[in-house]
Design an enzyme around this catalytic site. Structure first.
Site, PDB file in Angstrom:
ATOM      1  N   CYS A  82       0.842  -1.299   0.031  1.00  0.00           N
ATOM      2  CA  CYS A  82      -0.118   0.015   0.091  1.00  0.00           C
ATOM      3  C   CYS A  82       0.809   1.409   0.223  1.00  0.00           C
ATOM      4  O   CYS A  82       1.692   1.458  -0.824  1.00  0.00           O
ATOM      5  CB  CYS A  82      -1.065   0.142   1.212  1.00  0.00           C
ATOM      6  SG  CYS A  82      -2.245   1.175   0.872  1.00  0.00           S
ATOM      7  N   HIS A 192      -3.638  -4.849  -0.259  1.00  0.00           N
ATOM      8  CA  HIS A 192      -3.298  -5.289   1.005  1.00  0.00           C
ATOM      9  C   HIS A 192      -3.289  -6.795   0.894  1.00  0.00           C
ATOM     10  O   HIS A 192      -4.211  -7.379   1.140  1.00  0.00           O
ATOM     11  CB  HIS A 192      -4.384  -5.058   2.085  1.00  0.00           C
ATOM     12  CG  HIS A 192      -4.078  -3.390   2.421  1.00  0.00           C
ATOM     13  ND1 HIS A 192      -3.486  -2.936   3.490  1.00  0.00           N
ATOM     14  CD2 HIS A 192      -4.767  -2.270   2.014  1.00  0.00           C
ATOM     15  CE1 HIS A 192      -3.522  -1.689   3.824  1.00  0.00           C
ATOM     16  NE2 HIS A 192      -4.205  -1.082   2.663  1.00  0.00           N
ATOM     17  N   GLU A 194      -2.257  -8.748   3.193  1.00  0.00           N
ATOM     18  CA  GLU A 194      -2.684  -9.515   4.314  1.00  0.00           C
ATOM     19  C   GLU A 194      -4.268  -9.579   4.473  1.00  0.00           C
ATOM     20  O   GLU A 194      -4.759 -10.154   5.412  1.00  0.00           O
ATOM     21  CB  GLU A 194      -2.031  -8.777   5.577  1.00  0.00           C
ATOM     22  CG  GLU A 194      -2.676  -7.462   6.051  1.00  0.00           C
ATOM     23  CD  GLU A 194      -2.214  -6.456   5.063  1.00  0.00           C
ATOM     24  OE1 GLU A 194      -2.516  -5.075   5.434  1.00  0.00           O
ATOM     25  OE2 GLU A 194      -1.659  -6.413   3.983  1.00  0.00           O
TER      26      GLU A 194
END
Length: 210
Positions: A82, A192, A194
């Protein structure tokens, strides 16, 4: 290399929610260290550069913590997420009125990957670009092994890196932008990983395997 023995350091930029990033790697069997210590960063097998917030605050934090030369001189694979990816670029249009009241100047980035971070041109679509969107790539780079072109990842951003020769994958939201960038041992993902389910986990696994 046995993943459990890999020295993965998440660079403590002071502008990221590090817990979710750390847990994403723990699920893959790696125990990352969160650090801004030069010795930790230099000894790491892999580096993660996370970031949320504004380019102004992020670059200020990197400079105040003495991290800029460490990141620029890194020889091991480094992956930015990001805003962490955006900081790898030459400069950013993202501005924040400072204490002196000035705004409008480009924010200098790390200058590691080519291109500038620009406000997204989205037409009638809403900003920020938030939610799941598809990436497009030629399926040749090892960072994207096992991730078909057209896979979905989770994005939250209003600024993006223009498409350059270092772009490994693109995404389209009103107009094309760089979703994944790579130059030498430096990589960045605008989304992202994750928060991107199995595709995000696979990308992190591929990074660990580089």
């Amino acid at each position: 290399m046995d993943l459990s023995s890999q020295k993965l350091v998440i660079i403590d930029t002071g502008c990221a929610n590090l817990a979710s990033v750390r847990m994403a790697f723990e699920r893959l069997g790696v125990q990352p260290r969160v650090s801004r210590d030069a010795a930790d960063i230099e000894r790491a097998d892999k580096l993660i550069l996370p970031g949320v917030g504004t380019a102004v605050a992020a670059m200020r934090n990197l400079n105040e913590r003495g991290l800029v030369p460490l990141i620029r001189s890194a020889k091991q694979p480094l992956l930015g997420f990001c805003l962490g990816m955006q900081m790898l670029a030459e400069a950013s249009e993202e501005t924040m009125t400072g204490e002196d009241g000035n705004s409008g100047a480009l924010i200098e980035g790390l200058g590691i990957v080519p291109g500038k971070i620009r406000l997204m041109e989205v037409g009638n679509l809403r900003l920020p670009h938030m939610g799941w969107n598809q990436i497009v790539h030629d399926e040749t780079h090892p960072l994207l092994k096992g991730i078909p072109s057209g896979s979905y990842f989770y994005f939250v951003h209003s600024y993006a890196l223009e498409v350059t020769d270092a772009t490994l994958a693109t995404c389209d939201y009103g107009s094309p932008f760089t979703a994944i960038v790579g130059k030498g041992n430096f990589f960045g993902a605008q989304f992202h990983p994750e928060r991107s389910g199995s595709a995000g986990a696979r990308l992190l696994q591929n990074f660990l395997d580089l």
